[in-house]
Design an enzyme around this catalytic site. Sequence first.
Site, PDB file in Angstrom:
ATOM      1  N   GLU A  41       0.827  -1.207   0.000  1.00 13.74           N
ATOM      2  CA  GLU A  41       0.000   0.000   0.000  1.00 13.74           C
ATOM      3  C   GLU A  41       0.858   1.253   0.000  1.00 13.74           C
ATOM      4  OE1 GLU A  41      -1.537  -1.268   3.936  1.00 13.74           O
ATOM      5  OE2 GLU A  41      -1.475   0.873   4.370  1.00 13.74           O
ATOM      6  N   CYS A  72       0.444   2.547   7.767  1.00 10.41           N
ATOM      7  CA  CYS A  72       1.400   1.443   7.863  1.00 10.41           C
ATOM      8  C   CYS A  72       0.779   0.061   7.897  1.00 10.41           C
ATOM      9  CB  CYS A  72       2.248   1.596   9.112  1.00 10.41           C
ATOM     10  SG  CYS A  72       3.454   2.849   8.917  1.00 10.41           S
TER      11      CYS A  72
HETATM   12  N1  SAH Z   1      10.071   0.803   9.564  1.00 11.10           N
HETATM   13  C1  SAH Z   1      10.214   2.234   9.542  1.00 11.10           C
HETATM   14  C2  SAH Z   1       9.085   2.902   8.774  1.00 11.10           C
HETATM   15  C3  SAH Z   1       7.794   2.701   9.489  1.00 11.10           C
HETATM   16  S1  SAH Z   1       6.441   3.713   9.240  1.00 11.10           S
HETATM   17  C4  SAH Z   1      10.278   2.769  10.946  1.00 11.10           C
HETATM   18  O1  SAH Z   1      10.137   1.985  11.881  1.00 11.10           O
HETATM   19  O2  SAH Z   1      10.518   3.941  11.126  1.00 11.10           O
HETATM   20  C5  SAH Z   1       6.640   5.310   9.799  1.00 11.10           C
HETATM   21  C6  SAH Z   1       6.240   5.625  11.242  1.00 11.10           C
HETATM   22  O3  SAH Z   1       4.909   5.278  11.603  1.00 11.10           O
HETATM   23  C7  SAH Z   1       7.144   4.949  12.238  1.00 11.10           C
HETATM   24  O4  SAH Z   1       7.566   5.911  13.164  1.00 11.10           O
HETATM   25  C8  SAH Z   1       6.234   3.942  12.872  1.00 11.10           C
HETATM   26  O5  SAH Z   1       6.716   3.574  14.139  1.00 11.10           O
HETATM   27  C9  SAH Z   1       4.931   4.675  12.892  1.00 11.10           C
HETATM   28  N2  SAH Z   1       3.728   3.856  13.040  1.00 11.10           N
HETATM   29  C10 SAH Z   1       3.507   2.600  12.597  1.00 11.10           C
HETATM   30  N3  SAH Z   1       2.269   2.191  12.909  1.00 11.10           N
HETATM   31  C11 SAH Z   1       1.690   3.207  13.558  1.00 11.10           C
HETATM   32  C12 SAH Z   1       0.398   3.397  14.111  1.00 11.10           C
HETATM   33  N4  SAH Z   1      -0.516   2.438  14.088  1.00 11.10           N
HETATM   34  N5  SAH Z   1       0.129   4.597  14.679  1.00 11.10           N
HETATM   35  C13 SAH Z   1       1.064   5.574  14.712  1.00 11.10           C
HETATM   36  N6  SAH Z   1       2.276   5.461  14.195  1.00 11.10           N
HETATM   37  C14 SAH Z   1       2.607   4.279  13.634  1.00 11.10           C
END
Ligand code: SAH
Length: 346
Positions: free
Chosen positions: A89, A334
């Site tokens: 996505e 995400c």
């Molecule tokens: N693997 C990378 C990219 C992830 S996505 C990383 O860990 O940084 C980008 C951001 O969204 C990251 O900070 C991740 O921790 C956050 N994230 C993921 N799921 C989330 C959710 N359900 N609510 C809020 N932030 C979230």
Amino acid sequence: MKEILQDLNYAGAEELVLSLGEKKFRAKQLFDGINKGKRLSEIPALSADFKAKLLERFEDCPVEIIKTYFGADGTEKYLFRLADGNIIEGVLMKYKYGNTQCVSTQVGCRMGCKFCASTLNGRIRDLSAGEILSQVLVVNALHAQGKTRGVTNIVLMGSGEPLDNYDNVIKFLRNVTAEEGLNISARNISLSTCGLVERMYDLAKEGLPINLTVSLHNTTDEERARTMPIAKKYKIKDILDACSNYFEKTGRRYIFEYSLIEGENCDARHAEELIQLLKGRPCHVNLIRLNEVKERNLKALGDKQAYRFLGLLEKGGLSATLRRQIGSDIGGACGQLRAGYLDGEE
Ligand code: SAH
């Protein structure tokens, strides 16, 4: 699966064209067609014969949009299908200065963060450089107007841990910033990592001045490990050292992401500890409202408390913002779209 032509840089395309007995200038036609987001079979300048030869070896279209969700604020979310049937996505967010696309780097993820939907079924596979690029190419093609790009900024914040797919991600970054390609400035690209320390040092050496973003989400290693298993391997102190090195090598400020989870990471004590950790550093803190994932039992912090937490950080001298929630009417962050889609299929 066949090979992916979008994995090639311009020199690679030239080599390919010559190896297939075509004139060198065909490489430009081929490369331009691809960068306009066209299927191989649809590139008008190429002869039917040449296209047939290419299609024996390469995917016609490695990434296809199968569904688009339109948000009231202009945000668009996409479900993409890869050539092997896997689903990923992405999101396009519209701002005054341009359009930012969020891309995925893996199918699923193996980092196991408790708040994140991408990790629910683990990592299925890495995406190739061309599969990451193709997400941008198809979305850019939808929104490009004349010479104005449809995608001006890219964030590697979709499904997957970019530094866990290091070589393909670096190749993607080189290709998407290449002059003959989309030529998007590295300064308009942000890579987000949960903090794979060795790879953060490697990234600093690549000579790619992209923005480094680190998912911090807590202030002590013990507490961080409650929601982020990777915290057992890498200490916050070592992550901060790697950030300092990144700044020394690239001159780029870095950003911390901090998703506010009720009862986990957003007491007054956490604010104080965050200030102690980050004060005086050339960094910014992005507070994120938790997108609640139905499979997980974590709660978002209320808006009022979120602003109070932000206020504490600012009072302590940190540069911080509470991220505006975008596209919240069209479902999640995400991996939530994909998880929902896979659910519905079963
Ligand atoms: N693997 C990378 C990219 C992830 S996505 C990383 O860990 O940084 C980008 C951001 O969204 C990251 O900070 C991740 O921790 C956050 N994230 C993921 N799921 C989330 C959710 N359900 N609510 C809020 N932030 C979230």
